[in-house]
Design a protein around this motif. Structure first.
Motif, PDB file in Angstrom:
ATOM      1  N   GLY A  90       0.217  -8.538  -5.148  1.00 20.21           N
ATOM      2  CA  GLY A  90       0.776  -7.755  -4.055  1.00 20.21           C
ATOM      3  C   GLY A  90       2.273  -7.936  -3.932  1.00 20.21           C
ATOM      4  O   GLY A  90       3.014  -6.976  -3.707  1.00 20.21           O
ATOM      5  N   ALA A  91       2.744  -9.173  -4.058  1.00 25.69           N
ATOM      6  CA  ALA A  91       4.175  -9.433  -3.950  1.00 25.69           C
ATOM      7  C   ALA A  91       4.945  -8.751  -5.074  1.00 25.69           C
ATOM      8  O   ALA A  91       6.059  -8.251  -4.863  1.00 25.69           O
ATOM      9  CB  ALA A  91       4.422 -10.937  -3.972  1.00 25.69           C
ATOM     10  N   SER A  92       4.369  -8.706  -6.257  1.00 27.33           N
ATOM     11  CA  SER A  92       5.024  -8.042  -7.387  1.00 27.33           C
ATOM     12  C   SER A  92       5.175  -6.551  -7.117  1.00 27.33           C
ATOM     13  O   SER A  92       6.233  -5.952  -7.405  1.00 27.33           O
ATOM     14  CB  SER A  92       4.223  -8.276  -8.667  1.00 27.33           C
ATOM     15  OG  SER A  92       4.181  -9.649  -9.001  1.00 27.33           O
ATOM     16  N   LEU A  93       4.134  -5.922  -6.576  1.00 28.49           N
ATOM     17  CA  LEU A  93       4.208  -4.496  -6.260  1.00 28.49           C
ATOM     18  C   LEU A  93       5.275  -4.205  -5.207  1.00 28.49           C
ATOM     19  O   LEU A  93       6.042  -3.246  -5.325  1.00 28.49           O
ATOM     20  CB  LEU A  93       2.847  -4.003  -5.774  1.00 28.49           C
ATOM     21  CG  LEU A  93       1.729  -3.924  -6.817  1.00 28.49           C
ATOM     22  CD1 LEU A  93       0.393  -3.622  -6.150  1.00 28.49           C
ATOM     23  CD2 LEU A  93       2.059  -2.859  -7.867  1.00 28.49           C
ATOM     24  N   LEU A  94       5.340  -5.033  -4.180  1.00 27.19           N
ATOM     25  CA  LEU A  94       6.331  -4.820  -3.124  1.00 27.19           C
ATOM     26  C   LEU A  94       7.744  -5.078  -3.634  1.00 27.19           C
ATOM     27  O   LEU A  94       8.690  -4.358  -3.275  1.00 27.19           O
ATOM     28  CB  LEU A  94       6.030  -5.740  -1.937  1.00 27.19           C
ATOM     29  CG  LEU A  94       4.759  -5.426  -1.149  1.00 27.19           C
ATOM     30  CD1 LEU A  94       4.514  -6.506  -0.105  1.00 27.19           C
ATOM     31  CD2 LEU A  94       4.853  -4.055  -0.479  1.00 27.19           C
ATOM     32  N   ALA A  95       7.912  -6.095  -4.451  1.00 28.35           N
ATOM     33  CA  ALA A  95       9.241  -6.409  -4.978  1.00 28.35           C
ATOM     34  C   ALA A  95       9.775  -5.286  -5.855  1.00 28.35           C
ATOM     35  O   ALA A  95      10.986  -5.046  -5.907  1.00 28.35           O
ATOM     36  CB  ALA A  95       9.189  -7.715  -5.763  1.00 28.35           C
ATOM     37  N   ALA A  96       8.876  -4.582  -6.512  1.00 32.28           N
ATOM     38  CA  ALA A  96       9.297  -3.511  -7.420  1.00 32.28           C
ATOM     39  C   ALA A  96       9.579  -2.197  -6.711  1.00 32.28           C
ATOM     40  O   ALA A  96      10.184  -1.299  -7.297  1.00 32.28           O
ATOM     41  CB  ALA A  96       8.228  -3.289  -8.489  1.00 32.28           C
ATOM     42  N   ASP A  97       9.158  -2.052  -5.466  1.00 33.81           N
ATOM     43  CA  ASP A  97       9.297  -0.779  -4.742  1.00 33.81           C
ATOM     44  C   ASP A  97      10.128  -0.980  -3.481  1.00 33.81           C
ATOM     45  O   ASP A  97       9.618  -1.302  -2.411  1.00 33.81           O
ATOM     46  CB  ASP A  97       7.914  -0.236  -4.387  1.00 33.81           C
ATOM     47  CG  ASP A  97       7.976   1.166  -3.796  1.00 33.81           C
ATOM     48  OD1 ASP A  97       9.102   1.698  -3.625  1.00 33.81           O
ATOM     49  OD2 ASP A  97       6.911   1.731  -3.501  1.00 33.81           O
ATOM     50  N   ASP A 148      14.906 -14.209  -3.481  1.00 30.23           N
ATOM     51  CA  ASP A 148      14.732 -12.996  -4.277  1.00 30.23           C
ATOM     52  C   ASP A 148      13.654 -12.138  -3.626  1.00 30.23           C
ATOM     53  O   ASP A 148      12.966 -12.559  -2.703  1.00 30.23           O
ATOM     54  CB  ASP A 148      14.340 -13.343  -5.720  1.00 30.23           C
ATOM     55  CG  ASP A 148      13.125 -14.272  -5.767  1.00 30.23           C
ATOM     56  OD1 ASP A 148      12.022 -13.792  -5.459  1.00 30.23           O
ATOM     57  OD2 ASP A 148      13.300 -15.471  -6.074  1.00 30.23           O
ATOM     58  N   ARG A 149      13.518 -10.918  -4.095  1.00 28.90           N
ATOM     59  CA  ARG A 149      12.580  -9.981  -3.481  1.00 28.90           C
ATOM     60  C   ARG A 149      11.139 -10.447  -3.628  1.00 28.90           C
ATOM     61  O   ARG A 149      10.319 -10.268  -2.722  1.00 28.90           O
ATOM     62  CB  ARG A 149      12.746  -8.589  -4.113  1.00 28.90           C
ATOM     63  CG  ARG A 149      13.988  -7.849  -3.633  1.00 28.90           C
ATOM     64  CD  ARG A 149      14.027  -6.424  -4.190  1.00 28.90           C
ATOM     65  NE  ARG A 149      12.842  -5.653  -3.813  1.00 28.90           N
ATOM     66  CZ  ARG A 149      12.690  -5.056  -2.628  1.00 28.90           C
ATOM     67  NH1 ARG A 149      13.634  -5.159  -1.696  1.00 28.90           N
ATOM     68  NH2 ARG A 149      11.597  -4.364  -2.366  1.00 28.90           N
ATOM     69  N   PHE A 150      10.803 -11.049  -4.747  1.00 26.49           N
ATOM     70  CA  PHE A 150       9.434 -11.521  -4.932  1.00 26.49           C
ATOM     71  C   PHE A 150       9.101 -12.631  -3.925  1.00 26.49           C
ATOM     72  O   PHE A 150       8.023 -12.624  -3.322  1.00 26.49           O
ATOM     73  CB  PHE A 150       9.232 -12.026  -6.363  1.00 26.49           C
ATOM     74  CG  PHE A 150       7.854 -12.582  -6.618  1.00 26.49           C
ATOM     75  CD1 PHE A 150       6.783 -11.731  -6.867  1.00 26.49           C
ATOM     76  CD2 PHE A 150       7.624 -13.947  -6.598  1.00 26.49           C
ATOM     77  CE1 PHE A 150       5.509 -12.233  -7.092  1.00 26.49           C
ATOM     78  CE2 PHE A 150       6.354 -14.459  -6.824  1.00 26.49           C
ATOM     79  CZ  PHE A 150       5.291 -13.597  -7.070  1.00 26.49           C
ATOM     80  N   SER A 151      10.027 -13.572  -3.727  1.00 29.13           N
ATOM     81  CA  SER A 151       9.797 -14.660  -2.775  1.00 29.13           C
ATOM     82  C   SER A 151       9.668 -14.111  -1.353  1.00 29.13           C
ATOM     83  O   SER A 151       8.823 -14.568  -0.572  1.00 29.13           O
ATOM     84  CB  SER A 151      10.934 -15.675  -2.841  1.00 29.13           C
ATOM     85  OG  SER A 151      10.989 -16.281  -4.121  1.00 29.13           O
ATOM     86  N   TYR A 152      10.508 -13.131  -1.028  1.00 35.02           N
ATOM     87  CA  TYR A 152      10.434 -12.528   0.303  1.00 35.02           C
ATOM     88  C   TYR A 152       9.101 -11.818   0.496  1.00 35.02           C
ATOM     89  O   TYR A 152       8.439 -11.983   1.529  1.00 35.02           O
ATOM     90  CB  TYR A 152      11.586 -11.535   0.490  1.00 35.02           C
ATOM     91  CG  TYR A 152      11.464 -10.715   1.753  1.00 35.02           C
ATOM     92  CD1 TYR A 152      11.756 -11.258   3.000  1.00 35.02           C
ATOM     93  CD2 TYR A 152      11.034  -9.391   1.689  1.00 35.02           C
ATOM     94  CE1 TYR A 152      11.626 -10.511   4.150  1.00 35.02           C
ATOM     95  CE2 TYR A 152      10.902  -8.628   2.847  1.00 35.02           C
ATOM     96  CZ  TYR A 152      11.195  -9.194   4.073  1.00 35.02           C
ATOM     97  OH  TYR A 152      11.069  -8.451   5.218  1.00 35.02           O
ATOM     98  N   ALA A 153       8.686 -11.039  -0.485  1.00 30.95           N
ATOM     99  CA  ALA A 153       7.419 -10.317  -0.381  1.00 30.95           C
ATOM    100  C   ALA A 153       6.240 -11.283  -0.275  1.00 30.95           C
ATOM    101  O   ALA A 153       5.293 -11.049   0.479  1.00 30.95           O
ATOM    102  CB  ALA A 153       7.242  -9.397  -1.585  1.00 30.95           C
ATOM    103  N   THR A 154       6.311 -12.386  -1.002  1.00 32.49           N
ATOM    104  CA  THR A 154       5.248 -13.391  -0.912  1.00 32.49           C
ATOM    105  C   THR A 154       5.167 -13.977   0.497  1.00 32.49           C
ATOM    106  O   THR A 154       4.084 -14.121   1.070  1.00 32.49           O
ATOM    107  CB  THR A 154       5.499 -14.523  -1.923  1.00 32.49           C
ATOM    108  OG1 THR A 154       5.531 -13.972  -3.258  1.00 32.49           O
ATOM    109  CG2 THR A 154       4.401 -15.575  -1.842  1.00 32.49           C
ATOM    110  N   ALA A 155       6.333 -14.302   1.052  1.00 32.80           N
ATOM    111  CA  ALA A 155       6.370 -14.854   2.400  1.00 32.80           C
ATOM    112  C   ALA A 155       5.826 -13.866   3.425  1.00 32.80           C
ATOM    113  O   ALA A 155       5.092 -14.242   4.348  1.00 32.80           O
ATOM    114  CB  ALA A 155       7.800 -15.266   2.763  1.00 32.80           C
ATOM    115  N   VAL A 156       6.176 -12.597   3.275  1.00 32.16           N
ATOM    116  CA  VAL A 156       5.699 -11.574   4.204  1.00 32.16           C
ATOM    117  C   VAL A 156       4.176 -11.476   4.161  1.00 32.16           C
ATOM    118  O   VAL A 156       3.504 -11.434   5.200  1.00 32.16           O
ATOM    119  CB  VAL A 156       6.344 -10.215   3.890  1.00 32.16           C
ATOM    120  CG1 VAL A 156       5.636  -9.093   4.658  1.00 32.16           C
ATOM    121  CG2 VAL A 156       7.821 -10.229   4.250  1.00 32.16           C
TER     122      VAL A 156
END
Length: 377
Positions: free
Chosen positions: A26-33, A111-119
């Motif tokens: 999920g975090a990968s998908l959010l980081a990419a978009d 980074d965006r992946f870390s942020y998306a993971t935290a969210v």
């Protein structure tokens, strides 16, 4: 893929599953978009609003996030609460005060992946919050926040000075004056409400009770609440106690509990240092016994101080007016507690078996300032 579709897909894959694999996906998908960012925030504000409907308040949510997750999650949830709060007035003055205390630091994810993971970790937690007893529910007309009274401002200043000074006698005198003003303020407010026939009803607030030794801390809070004509119910698994009482008394409980906890912690640190110097190793049982004795002895002293203030006020005024007013408020608080918590149970404190810890804790409580003494010059 549309923004909404991306977020929906992520939620289906990661939000309702506790595995790390789905979280990473999920975090990968959010980081990419990047176009999904706004929709992700909107969904987070919806989760926050859902927490309010389940009885939570801003400070409660921040507390449980800080307890279960990390600093980044606290900043994310603070931003969500601030954004959601901008859509309507605060339902109470206490709620507004909690909003002002939110962490306002800017988000700084590596980074965006870390942020998306935290969210996603945060959203998993918000989604699973249990239902609590409602204190103030959004949707009611917004309550205007009255300026803090001069009396309460003075009490805060006295306690702040007591905690900051390096001179024990000065700290005791300052704390003594603060306790005296608390009791007097409560009585004055009760008589004023009775004379003006104000529709004054008991309220409730939640106060954090953090590990370690949370059982002893909950007992201390209960002692402070009881002495100030309030009731408390401890929610051990969630890290807080709910205190029920009239607003001036709730303010007194919050201030005095915080001050006494600081005094207890300072006294425990000194006791540990003395024991280490004597070659004895302090154990968890010693600390638990110390804090339990401190709470027990402080409770006795608080009750005596409160009764003394009532007796003194009765001498200065009409006891026939004061005592019925206080009795009626006690009944109102008991009724409110019963309606909120009809099925409470008593918790037994364990690990209180160190005699040395108990004796030193009791001695520290005797040194803690809870009763009136002459002011120093």
């Amino acid at each position: 893929m549309s923004t909404t579709t991306t977020v929906d897909r992520v939620f289906r894959a990661a939000l309702y599953d506790n595995s790390d694999a789905t979280l990473d996906t999920g975090a990968s998908l959010l980081a990419a978009d990047r176009t999904a960012d706004a929709e992700l925030v909107r969904r987070g504000e919806q989760l926050v609003a859902s927490a309010w409907q389940r009885g939570w308040q801003p400070a409660d949510v921040v507390r449980v996030v800080r307890r279960e997750l990390e600093d980044l999650h606290v900043r994310v949830v603070s931003a969500l609460i601030t954004g959601e709060a901008g859509q309507r007035p605060a339902p109470s003055a206490r709620w507004a005060a909690q909003l002002e205390e939110l962490d306002a630091r800017p988000l700084q994810a590596p980074d965006r992946f870390s942020y998306a993971t935290a969210v996603l970790e945060l959203y998993r937690l918000l989604l699973r919050l249990p239902t609590l007893e409602s204190l103030d529910a959004p949707g009611r007309p917004g309550a205007s926040r009255e300026p803090e009274s001069r009396m309460l401002t003075r009490i805060r200043a006295l306690l702040a000075k007591a905690e900051a000074t390096g001179y024990p006698q000065e700290a005791e005198a300052l704390s003594a004056k603060a306790q005296e003003l608390m009791a007097r303020h409560s009585i004055d407010e009760a008589l004023l409400a009775a004379r003006t026939q104000a529709k004054d009803t008991p309220g409730a607030c939640r106060i954090g009770v953090d590990a370690p030794y949370e059982t002893a801390k909950a007992v201390l809070l209960d002692a402070v609440a009881s002495a100030n004509r309030c009731r408390s119910v401890w929610h051990g698994s969630l890290g807080f106690s709910t205190v029920i009482g009239f607003e001036p008394d709730l303010e007194a409980v919050e201030l005095l509990y915080t001050s006494l906890l600081v005094q207890a912690t300072t006294a425990l640190t000194k006791a540990e240092a003395g024991q280490r110097k004597g070659g004895r190793k302090r154990t968890k049982t010693f600390k638990q016994s110390f804090l339990a004795a401190y709470a027990h002895r402080v409770g006795d002293r608080l009750r005596a101080a409160a009764e003394g203030q009532v007796a003194q006020t009765s001498e200065d005024r009409s006891a026939g007016e004061l005592l019925p007013v206080l009795a009626a408020r006690d009944v109102a608080v008991a009724d409110r507690m019963e309606s909120m918590f009809p099925d409470t149970v008593t918790t037994r404190m364990r690990g209180v078996s160190d005699v040395d810890g108990w004796e030193q804790g009791a001695a520290a409580a005797d040194r803690a300032q809870v009763a009136a003494r002459p002011r120093i010059t």
